[in-house]
Design an enzyme around this catalytic site. Sequence first.
Site, PDB file in Angstrom:
ATOM      1  N   SER A  85       0.209  -1.005   0.251  1.00 47.90           N
ATOM      2  CA  SER A  85      -0.166  -0.114  -0.094  1.00 47.90           C
ATOM      3  C   SER A  85       0.641   0.966  -0.390  1.00 47.90           C
ATOM      4  O   SER A  85       0.152   2.632   0.041  1.00 47.90           O
ATOM      5  CB  SER A  85      -1.116   0.147   1.368  1.00 47.90           C
ATOM      6  N   TYR A 181      -9.832   2.726   6.207  1.00 47.61           N
ATOM      7  CA  TYR A 181      -9.169   2.347   4.751  1.00 47.61           C
ATOM      8  C   TYR A 181      -9.629   1.787   3.780  1.00 47.61           C
ATOM      9  O   TYR A 181     -10.350   0.956   4.264  1.00 47.61           O
ATOM     10  CB  TYR A 181      -7.686   2.177   5.687  1.00 47.61           C
ATOM     11  N   SER A 182      -9.747   2.010   2.610  1.00 48.22           N
ATOM     12  CA  SER A 182     -10.050   1.128   1.437  1.00 48.22           C
ATOM     13  C   SER A 182      -9.061   1.288   0.057  1.00 48.22           C
ATOM     14  O   SER A 182      -9.362   2.571  -0.015  1.00 48.22           O
ATOM     15  CB  SER A 182     -11.544   1.313   1.180  1.00 48.22           C
ATOM     16  N   GLY A 330       2.682  -0.663   4.328  1.00 44.59           N
ATOM     17  CA  GLY A 330       2.312  -1.761   2.925  1.00 44.59           C
ATOM     18  C   GLY A 330       2.187  -3.357   3.276  1.00 44.59           C
ATOM     19  O   GLY A 330       3.051  -3.406   3.959  1.00 44.59           O
TER      20      GLY A 330
END
Length: 375
Positions: A85, A181-182, A330
């Site tokens: 991420s 968060y998405s 991430g």
Amino acid sequence: MRKRLALTALALATAVTAGLAAPATAARPDPVRKGLETLLRSDGAPGALASVMDRNGNVRTYTAGVGDRDTHAKMPRDGQVRIGSITKTFTAVVVLQLVGQGKISLDAPVDTYLPGLMRGRGIDGRHITVRQLLQHTSGLPDYEDDVTDDILERRYLSPRDALDVALGHETLFAPGAKYGYSSTNYLVAGLIVQKVTGRPLAEQIDKRVIQRIGLRHTYFPAPGETTLRERHPQGYRQESPGASLRNVTEIDPSASWAGGAMVSTDSDLNRFFAELLKGDGNLLLDEDQLNQMRTTVSMGKDGYNAGLGIFSTPLSCGRDDGRVAWGHNGAIPGYGTWAAATDDGRAASVSMTLEPKTGEAIKHLEEAMNAALCS
């Protein structure tokens, strides 16, 4: 067996500073080395690595454990890893550059750029803004848990196919109501970049970020690309507590796309975040766009806030004066990373070669990054 492997990994732990062994004493152990050893001992990672850059540009590079748990090959110093991420920060930079060029408006609805595309169970692109996408306040449901098998089984999934998966879920909350968060937010942001530029997102990230600041070991994998291009440690996944580790180095990250597909090194990530936070002479964002990026909302945890593609997290050495680190974490099958920088030019990135599937592992990554910035 697992205990023996952990002890073997710790015995092979190394730390390197400018090509020389990093000093450590019994009285005061190196906090970065200690953080890496926690990732091995407590979280079961076969290996971990870190890069730390001080405000003068001096770099310390660390490795711990093994690069391959089957062959016991050495952990490559500053090896490539999948950054998951943290890709979101790269995507956000491109969007903000386009905002600065007048091609995207942060407060325009998604339908301005992708008319009629965002329709689903309570989902309506006419009521979600670009800013809400980048700040995770759109209410869009996350799709990534649904595509894990595609990633692991090396099945290519186009961004449009991934969006269809996301639109099969119900909205989480009304746009702008709160933080949630998405990765779907960045899937949509990537589609907007492609629509307004007429070019692939990967090309835009390469041109506008990677080449602009000279990241030599960072790239966005091509469709169908499942291997890592340069020296790298093997990456692992544990399906359930106590299960054997599975080597998942070769995957197809296409389903993660704008929110998680990229590959980099810890030193490249340091350079990226240090440049991103720089004031005068910033090669990535002008002052107005950087201020937009750093305008935050609460993440629901004391001291943690979300900007546009970036988080601010409290520094353990900044309790008295409120100093924070700016960065992103991430996690993707095989690897986990936390990378951040400070306003005074320090940067640190820490990676582990086991997908961090628990909050405890992610916390340990953050603590190692925090210790590096405060050391």
